[in-house]
Motif scaffolding. Structure first.
Motif, PDB file in Angstrom:
ATOM      1  N   ARG A   1      64.833 -24.205 -40.007  1.00  0.00           N
ATOM      2  CA  ARG A   1      63.364 -24.125 -40.096  1.00  0.00           C
ATOM      3  C   ARG A   1      62.723 -25.475 -39.764  1.00  0.00           C
ATOM      4  N   THR A   2      63.322 -26.544 -40.270  1.00  0.00           N
ATOM      5  CA  THR A   2      62.821 -27.898 -39.976  1.00  0.00           C
ATOM      6  C   THR A   2      62.975 -28.184 -38.482  1.00  0.00           C
ATOM      7  N   TYR A   3      64.132 -27.774 -37.933  1.00  0.00           N
ATOM      8  CA  TYR A   3      64.380 -27.956 -36.499  1.00  0.00           C
ATOM      9  C   TYR A   3      63.270 -27.304 -35.688  1.00  0.00           C
ATOM     10  N   ARG A   4      62.984 -26.031 -36.026  1.00  0.00           N
ATOM     11  CA  ARG A   4      61.992 -25.273 -35.262  1.00  0.00           C
ATOM     12  C   ARG A   4      60.620 -25.911 -35.383  1.00  0.00           C
ATOM     13  N   ARG A   5      60.250 -26.316 -36.608  1.00  0.00           N
ATOM     14  CA  ARG A   5      58.927 -26.911 -36.851  1.00  0.00           C
ATOM     15  C   ARG A   5      58.751 -28.215 -36.067  1.00  0.00           C
ATOM     16  N   PHE A   6      59.799 -29.063 -36.094  1.00  0.00           N
ATOM     17  CA  PHE A   6      59.710 -30.342 -35.399  1.00  0.00           C
ATOM     18  C   PHE A   6      59.850 -30.188 -33.875  1.00  0.00           C
ATOM     19  N   TYR A   7      60.532 -29.141 -33.445  1.00  0.00           N
ATOM     20  CA  TYR A   7      60.637 -28.839 -32.009  1.00  0.00           C
ATOM     21  C   TYR A   7      59.249 -28.542 -31.454  1.00  0.00           C
ATOM     22  N   ILE A   8      58.501 -27.715 -32.176  1.00  0.00           N
ATOM     23  CA  ILE A   8      57.134 -27.348 -31.763  1.00  0.00           C
ATOM     24  C   ILE A   8      56.225 -28.581 -31.779  1.00  0.00           C
ATOM     25  N   LYS A   9      56.386 -29.419 -32.831  1.00  0.00           N
ATOM     26  CA  LYS A   9      55.585 -30.647 -32.894  1.00  0.00           C
ATOM     27  C   LYS A   9      55.883 -31.551 -31.708  1.00  0.00           C
ATOM     28  N   ALA A  10      57.169 -31.661 -31.376  1.00  0.00           N
ATOM     29  CA  ALA A  10      57.581 -32.499 -30.246  1.00  0.00           C
ATOM     30  C   ALA A  10      56.961 -31.986 -28.953  1.00  0.00           C
ATOM     31  N   LYS A  11      56.948 -30.667 -28.810  1.00  0.00           N
ATOM     32  CA  LYS A  11      56.360 -30.069 -27.612  1.00  0.00           C
ATOM     33  C   LYS A  11      54.880 -30.405 -27.510  1.00  0.00           C
ATOM     34  N   GLY A  12      54.238 -30.517 -28.658  1.00  0.00           N
ATOM     35  CA  GLY A  12      52.818 -30.857 -28.694  1.00  0.00           C
ATOM     36  C   GLY A  12      52.548 -32.340 -28.526  1.00  0.00           C
ATOM     37  N   GLY A  13      53.599 -33.137 -28.402  1.00  0.00           N
ATOM     38  CA  GLY A  13      53.427 -34.568 -28.158  1.00  0.00           C
ATOM     39  C   GLY A  13      53.206 -35.374 -29.423  1.00  0.00           C
ATOM     40  N   ALA A  14      53.722 -34.892 -30.553  1.00  0.00           N
ATOM     41  CA  ALA A  14      53.505 -35.578 -31.832  1.00  0.00           C
ATOM     42  C   ALA A  14      54.329 -36.861 -31.962  1.00  0.00           C
ATOM     43  N   PHE A  15      55.411 -36.985 -31.178  1.00  0.00           N
ATOM     44  CA  PHE A  15      56.294 -38.141 -31.307  1.00  0.00           C
ATOM     45  C   PHE A  15      56.352 -38.931 -30.006  1.00  0.00           C
ATOM     46  N   LYS A  16      56.259 -40.256 -30.140  1.00  0.00           N
ATOM     47  CA  LYS A  16      56.294 -41.124 -28.956  1.00  0.00           C
ATOM     48  C   LYS A  16      57.716 -41.341 -28.469  1.00  0.00           C
ATOM     49  N   SER A  17      58.681 -41.222 -29.391  1.00  0.00           N
ATOM     50  CA  SER A  17      60.077 -41.486 -29.046  1.00  0.00           C
ATOM     51  C   SER A  17      60.989 -40.809 -30.059  1.00  0.00           C
ATOM     52  N   ALA A  18      62.293 -40.866 -29.797  1.00  0.00           N
ATOM     53  CA  ALA A  18      63.277 -40.314 -30.727  1.00  0.00           C
ATOM     54  C   ALA A  18      63.223 -41.091 -32.046  1.00  0.00           C
ATOM     55  N   TYR A  19      62.978 -42.378 -31.958  1.00  0.00           N
ATOM     56  CA  TYR A  19      62.858 -43.215 -33.155  1.00  0.00           C
ATOM     57  C   TYR A  19      61.669 -42.766 -33.998  1.00  0.00           C
ATOM     58  N   ASP A  20      60.561 -42.448 -33.352  1.00  0.00           N
ATOM     59  CA  ASP A  20      59.351 -41.966 -34.023  1.00  0.00           C
ATOM     60  C   ASP A  20      59.640 -40.652 -34.756  1.00  0.00           C
ATOM     61  N   LEU A  21      60.418 -39.780 -34.130  1.00  0.00           N
ATOM     62  CA  LEU A  21      60.820 -38.508 -34.734  1.00  0.00           C
ATOM     63  C   LEU A  21      61.651 -38.767 -35.989  1.00  0.00           C
ATOM     64  N   LYS A  22      62.609 -39.689 -35.885  1.00  0.00           N
ATOM     65  CA  LYS A  22      63.480 -40.002 -37.013  1.00  0.00           C
ATOM     66  C   LYS A  22      62.665 -40.552 -38.189  1.00  0.00           C
ATOM     67  N   LEU A  23      61.693 -41.421 -37.891  1.00  0.00           N
ATOM     68  CA  LEU A  23      60.819 -41.962 -38.942  1.00  0.00           C
ATOM     69  C   LEU A  23      60.045 -40.853 -39.637  1.00  0.00           C
ATOM     70  N   ALA A  24      59.522 -39.910 -38.844  1.00  0.00           N
ATOM     71  CA  ALA A  24      58.754 -38.793 -39.406  1.00  0.00           C
ATOM     72  C   ALA A  24      59.635 -37.953 -40.336  1.00  0.00           C
ATOM     73  N   LEU A  25      60.868 -37.688 -39.926  1.00  0.00           N
ATOM     74  CA  LEU A  25      61.798 -36.918 -40.752  1.00  0.00           C
ATOM     75  C   LEU A  25      62.126 -37.668 -42.054  1.00  0.00           C
ATOM     76  N   GLN A  26      62.315 -38.986 -41.958  1.00  0.00           N
ATOM     77  CA  GLN A  26      62.620 -39.786 -43.140  1.00  0.00           C
ATOM     78  C   GLN A  26      61.439 -39.827 -44.109  1.00  0.00           C
ATOM     79  N   GLN A  27      60.236 -39.997 -43.574  1.00  0.00           N
ATOM     80  CA  GLN A  27      59.040 -40.079 -44.425  1.00  0.00           C
ATOM     81  C   GLN A  27      58.820 -38.789 -45.208  1.00  0.00           C
ATOM     82  N   GLN A  28      59.173 -37.659 -44.589  1.00  0.00           N
ATOM     83  CA  GLN A  28      59.003 -36.378 -45.272  1.00  0.00           C
ATOM     84  C   GLN A  28      60.231 -36.002 -46.100  1.00  0.00           C
TER      85      GLN A  28
END
Length: 156
Positions: A120-147
């Motif tokens: 479920r987290t994969y799917r949610r973050f996949y959609i966010k990534a498609k929408g341009g929510a993350f500037k980089s893979a590092y940005d994605l990792k930070l978002a996952l850690q913060q939550q």
């Protein structure tokens, strides 16, 4: 200076090259012989004797181009003064996006396959990534850690 315009023109026609490529022997002893050549046959004889001949094509040296290319590969000659066009014109935004999104999706897949995030987290973050929510893979990792969504992550 003797005028060899007619002989030059005839030789160019006979040899099938431009007039600028015709070389006529500058020897003063041959001046009379060249001046008297007024027919195509006369000019053909001079060509056969080697008094008139074709100069080789003048080419551009490739060496300087190679040197400049090597310098550019090292990062030289790429300053503001050498740039024509906007940053968007110089580097395709779609190519940048493709490189970024593929890296992010690869990382999401890896995290899911290694049970560090659930489906479920994969799917949610996949959609966010498609929408341009993350500037980089590092940005994605930070978002996952913060939550607090990353499981089994080693700290160190």
């Amino acid at each position: 200076m003797v005028d060899y315009r007619m002989q030059r023109r005839l030789a160019a026609e006979l040899l099938g090259v431009g007039e600028s490529r015709i070389w006529i022997n500058p020897d003063p002893k041959l001046e009379e012989e060249i001046s008297q050549a007024v027919t195509r046959r006369d000019v053909e004889k001079l060509i056969h004797k080697g008094i008139i001949r074709v100069e080789p094509v003048k080419g551009n040296s490739h060496t300087r181009w190679l040197e400049r290319r090597r310098a550019r590969q090292e990062g030289k000659r790429r300053g503001y003064g050498k740039r024509e066009g906007t940053a968007r014109a110089r580097q395709d935004e779609k190519e940048l996006w493709m490189g970024r999104i593929r890296k992010i999706r690869r990382m999401l897949r890896w995290l899911r396959d290694h049970n560090m995030i659930d489906r479920r987290t994969y799917r949610r973050f996949y959609i966010k990534a498609k929408g341009g929510a993350f500037k980089s893979a590092y940005d994605l990792k930070l978002a996952l850690q913060q939550q607090g969504l990353l499981k089994g992550e080693r700290s160190g």
